[in-house]
Design an enzyme around this catalytic site. Structure first.
Site, PDB file in Angstrom:
ATOM      1  CB  SER A   1     153.843  91.078  23.233  1.00 34.22           C
ATOM      2  OG  SER A   1     152.962  92.158  23.384  1.00 34.22           O
TER       3      SER A   1
ATOM      4  CG  ASP B   1     149.737  91.632  22.433  1.00 37.25           C
ATOM      5  OD1 ASP B   1     150.116  92.767  22.150  1.00 37.25           O
ATOM      6  OD2 ASP B   1     150.499  90.635  22.451  1.00 37.25           O
TER       7      ASP B   1
ATOM      8  CB  SER C   1     152.124  93.529  27.794  1.00 37.11           C
ATOM      9  OG  SER C   1     152.906  92.388  28.087  1.00 37.11           O
TER      10      SER C   1
END
Length: 350
Positions: free
Chosen positions: A264, A266, A226
């Site tokens: 991930s 973000d 991340s």
């Protein structure tokens, strides 16, 4: 050294004096926790340039590019449009301890208040750190606040201690840009906690560095991870406009090779130091730039984020951790040779 000192030019706008979020008066404090062979983690705290953020709230907004993340406090920021505590960064399973510590600090400073919205952002450092042991404790947060300074380390420190980026060692990185709007100069800066990316995706100033270094040692666990991004500016913006600014951080992320893969998280938090919202005041006049004037700030936010990510790599150190895993520092000499071969390396300043 950061990218400019190595002759790596990212973007076109000038840097601020410190080339970091400190150019906005934001102080940053770290506590790095290294214990035995398995604990590689920490906490980083950002203190906005106000005496009491609960009494002097700052306009803010968030943006979630990919929501595989566990931030605390984003819902109220989106609803009310301001922050009212310091901003903390840590590992995924320590966000609750860190939020509890921020509440303790708030309660001590505001004895008559009955509710607060702590803001904590995170990435998962479980590749190098035994994250389930939850090594971050309240006293680490208190110490990070005490250590907060305009001069702060980047790379493998604080929350960045156990983080990885593009299968190299990642962590904390920061950068700033100065833009002119009308007859005024404004600064926009980024601080990131980088923990994402596939080796081949890494791009530095348009150069496919990761592809060139695809056979460098230390590969593994590349598609998850991340990034937490914090954007600050001294331009007078409303929370709606700060939401627009926050989204431009993802432009900088993409330019480094960030694709927001499925696993991930973000996320972005943006805030302005230009004016405060006093608690309890019935009416309050504010100023803000017209939307037509924001394009240069958008570019500045993208450039600052892009360089902050690269700076997090350039300043990180090789780290061994849990289960014998190793993340190697980005090999600077090899990177500079690649950049020069592609004609993208300026003469180094030192």
């Amino acid at each position: 050294m950061k990218a400019p000192e190595l002759g790596i030019k990212i973007g076109s706008y000038a840097h601020g004096k410190r080339n970091s979020i400190a150019d906005l008066g934001v102080r940053v404090g770290h506590v790095t926790i290294i214990e035995g062979e398995d604990i590689r983690t920490g906490v980083t705290v950002l203190l906005p340039p106000v005496k009491n953020p609960y009494e002097e709230k700052l306009f803010a907004a968030t943006f979630v590019m990919n929501g595989y993340s566990k931030p605390i406090g984003f819902i109220q920021v989106d609803e009310l449009g301001y922050i009212e505590t310091p901003i903390a960064l840590t590992n995924t399973l320590s966000v609750y301890t860190v939020a509890d510590a921020l509440i303790d600090l708030w309660a001590e400073e505001n004895p008559k208040a009955i509710s607060v919205n702590p803001v904590v952002m995170e990435c998962n450092d479980g590749y190098l750190n035994d994250i389930k042991r939850r090594a971050v404790r309240k006293e680490h947060v208190f110490e990070a606040v005490k250590r907060a300074s305009l001069d702060f380390e980047e790379g493998s420190v604080g929350a960045g201690t156990g983080m990885s980026a593009f299968e190299f060692k990642g962590g904390i990185g920061s950068s700033s840009r100065v833009v002119e709007i009308g007859n005024e100069e404004y600064t926009v800066a980024a601080l990131v906690l980088s923990n994402f990316g596939k080796r081949e995706d890494l791009t530095i100033a348009g150069v496919p560095v990761g592809l060139e270094l695809r056979d460098y040692p230390g590969r593994g666990l590349s598609l998850g991870g991340s990034i937490s991004m914090v954007i600050a500016t001294d331009a007078p913006l409303t929370s709606r406009q700060l939401g627009r600014l926050a989204r431009r951080a993802v432009v900088g992320l993409a330019r480094t090779g960030g694709y927001a893969y499925n696993g991930s998280g973000d996320i972005v938090l943006a805030f302005s130091t230009a004016q405060t919202v006093p608690r309890g005041k019935e009416t309050h006049a504010i100023g803000f730039l017209p939307d037509d004037a924001l394009s240069r700030l958008f570019v500045g936010a993208a450039e600052a984020t892009e360089e902050a990510i690269i700076n997090s790599l350039l300043q990180a150190k090789t780290t061994a951790g849990r289960n014998g895993h190793v993340r190697y520092a980005l090999p600077k000499e090899e990177v500079l040779e690649i950049m020069e071969r592609y004609g993208r390396l300026e003469r180094a300043k030192s």
